[in-house]
Design an enzyme around this catalytic site. Structure first.
Site, short mmCIF file in Angstrom:
data_model
loop_
_atom_site.label_atom_id
_atom_site.label_comp_id
_atom_site.label_asym_id
_atom_site.label_seq_id
_atom_site.Cartn_x
_atom_site.Cartn_y
_atom_site.Cartn_z
CG HIS A 121 -0.59 4.47 1.18
ND1 HIS A 121 -1.24 4.52 -0.03
CD2 HIS A 121 -0.68 3.19 1.60
CE1 HIS A 121 -1.70 3.31 -0.32
NE2 HIS A 121 -1.36 2.48 0.65
CD GLU A 122 1.26 1.44 4.45
OE1 GLU A 122 0.29 0.87 4.98
OE2 GLU A 122 1.68 1.14 3.31
CG HIS A 125 -4.04 1.24 4.44
ND1 HIS A 125 -5.13 1.10 3.62
CD2 HIS A 125 -2.95 1.12 3.64
CE1 HIS A 125 -4.71 0.91 2.37
NE2 HIS A 125 -3.39 0.92 2.36
CG HIS A 200 -4.66 0.47 -2.16
ND1 HIS A 200 -4.30 -0.84 -2.13
CD2 HIS A 200 -3.96 1.09 -1.19
CE1 HIS A 200 -3.40 -1.03 -1.18
NE2 HIS A 200 -3.18 0.12 -0.58
ZN LIG Z 1 -1.96 0.51 0.94
#
Ligand SMILES: [Zn+2]
Length: 433
Positions: A121-122, A125, A200
């Site tokens: 997830h990170e 980003h 998100h």
């Molecule tokens: Zn996030």
């Protein structure tokens, strides 16, 4: 844990190689010296080595600075965070900070999968999944638009691949984009319009996507969804390899336009038909005499792996008016326990409710026809949730389910099968095949 997380992305995205050395643009660093929110911000921020600014690094397309700290000095309730601090001439992120908060349970094997998914997830980003920055760099109605839906104002990514994936996911060719989470972030005015843009996908619609706001303790695949890959494809920064993409999420799959456009619960506090596999409204009252507690479990998780309860409860205060689904039935302070799910009550799996785990049998077995501990065991439901053997998706959408050594054919959704003392309801083949 970083290796599988990096592999998840590198097996799906290709980038045009940087020619010569990759350098960090000092003018883009917030305080002119660190990657992150700045040395004076009190948040993790790492000093960029001078050599990365002057000479750069050979054969490199992106630099990720990794920092860690003990969890007690991490502010807020998070496991990891990432942001990028330098981009190339096309706004593709080329340097980013990845910060991991490490507590004493971090290296427990049982948290390994959650940690890997948090890192996936990170890194998402860091690679550029950052709607706020993307739209600030390039405000455009071709990328992001606002609309009113379900009583709230939302921002949507409206680029072509993203739109097509969303339309196919919900089987609704009228959808205009993929919603960003509206329950977080600060109000921001873009091109004169007010609204909240999250970084998100909206959890209410994309709860099993790795780029939804919360990484749950569920069985994720490290494969990236077609929706998130569509975002990166449309960014123009990457070529996307769809052969490694995840299968379409079962959450809302084929559920139709109303799943997206209407509230999860109708004005009478009932669950509309198309929402029945995903949302619920039953408050568990006192146990019914004569039935065991296992016999009073009605639900299954959306991925059909566990027996589940309805996550509905009372808040101390009234919910925001758009989310007061139970005004009529229970009161304005009753709703789902997950706020980012727009307070929609969902089926929340019991920790020991996994059908494929042999340990579940002693805790949640409700009927002698149930089977536990094999991979191909799913909960079926009809008043009581049952874990039963099955063969899914044989000859197209048809499945088979075994009750008392006898196989029955499930040809369509909600078909009811009677077998001796039990009655079961077939799952929707559009969600499982
Ligand atoms: Zn996030």
């Amino acid at each position: 844990m970083l290796s599988p997380a990096l592999l998840a992305w590198s097996s799906s995205l290709r980038v045009n190689p940087v020619e010569g050395n990759l350098t960090v643009d000092v003018h883009q660093l917030l305080d002119g010296q660190t990657c992150g929110p700045g040395i004076d911000s009190g948040l993790p921020s790492i000093r960029v080595p001078l050599q990365h600014i002057t000479d750069g690094i050979l054969d490199t397309d992106m630099i990720v600075y990794l920092t860690t700290s003990a969890i007690n000095i991490c502010t807020g309730n998070y496991l990891a965070a990432a942001s990028y601090c330098s981009t190339d001439q096309y706004d593709r992120p080329t340097a980013a900070l990845l910060h991991i908060c490490i507590d004493e349970t971090f290296f427990d094997i049982k948290h390994r999968q959650r940690n890997i998914m948090t890192l996936v997830h990170e890194i998402g980003h860091a690679l550029g999944f950052n709607a706020l920055k993307a739209t600030l760099a390039l405000p455009s109605e071709e990328i992001l638009r606002f609309r009113n839906v379900r009583g709230v104002r939302v921002a949507e990514i409206v680029t072509p691949s993203v739109v097509q994936v969303v339309r196919n996911q919900f089987d609704c060719q009228l959808l205009t984009g993929a919603e960003l989470e509206s329950g977080e972030g600060s109000p921001l005015s873009v091109t004169g319009e007010g609204g909240c843009i999250g970084d998100h996908w909206e959890r209410r619609l994309f709860s099993s996507d790795v780029m939804n706001p919360i990484v749950d303790e569920i069985e994720y695949s490290t494969r990236i969804s077609t929706l998130t890959l569509a975002y990166f494809a449309d960014s123009g920064w990457y070529q996307v390899d769809l052969s490694n993409a995840n299968v379409a999420s079962g959450w809302g799959r084929g559920a139709g336009c109303n799943f997206v456009n209407d509230t999860c619960i109708n004005e009478f506090g009932d669950v509309p038909l198309q929402n029945a596999p995903f949302f619920c409204n039953d408050i568990v009252n006192d146990l019914i005499p004569g039935l065991t507690s296992a016999q009073q479990i009605h639900g299954c998780t959306p991925d059909l792996s566990r027996k589940a309860r309805c996550s509905i409860g009372q808040y101390d205060l009234d919910l925001p008016s758009a989310y007061q689904y139970f005004n009529y039935a229970y009161g304005s302070h009753v709703g789902g326990s997950d706020t980012l799910m727009d307070f929609c009550p969902v089926y929340d799996g019991y920790d020991n409710g996994l059908c494929s785990s042999p340990e579940s049998e002693s805790v949640i077995k409700a009927n002698d026809v149930e089977r536990f501990g094999l991979r191909n065991i799913l909960p079926f439901y009809r008043d009581t949730a049952l874990c039963l053997s099955h063969r899914l998706c044989i000859r197209g959408p048809q499945s088979r389910v075994k009750v008392d050594e006898e196989w029955h054919i499930c040809a369509e959704a909600d078909q009811i099968i009677y077998s001796g003392s039990v009655t079961i309801t077939c799952p929707d083949p559009r969600r499982i095949c």
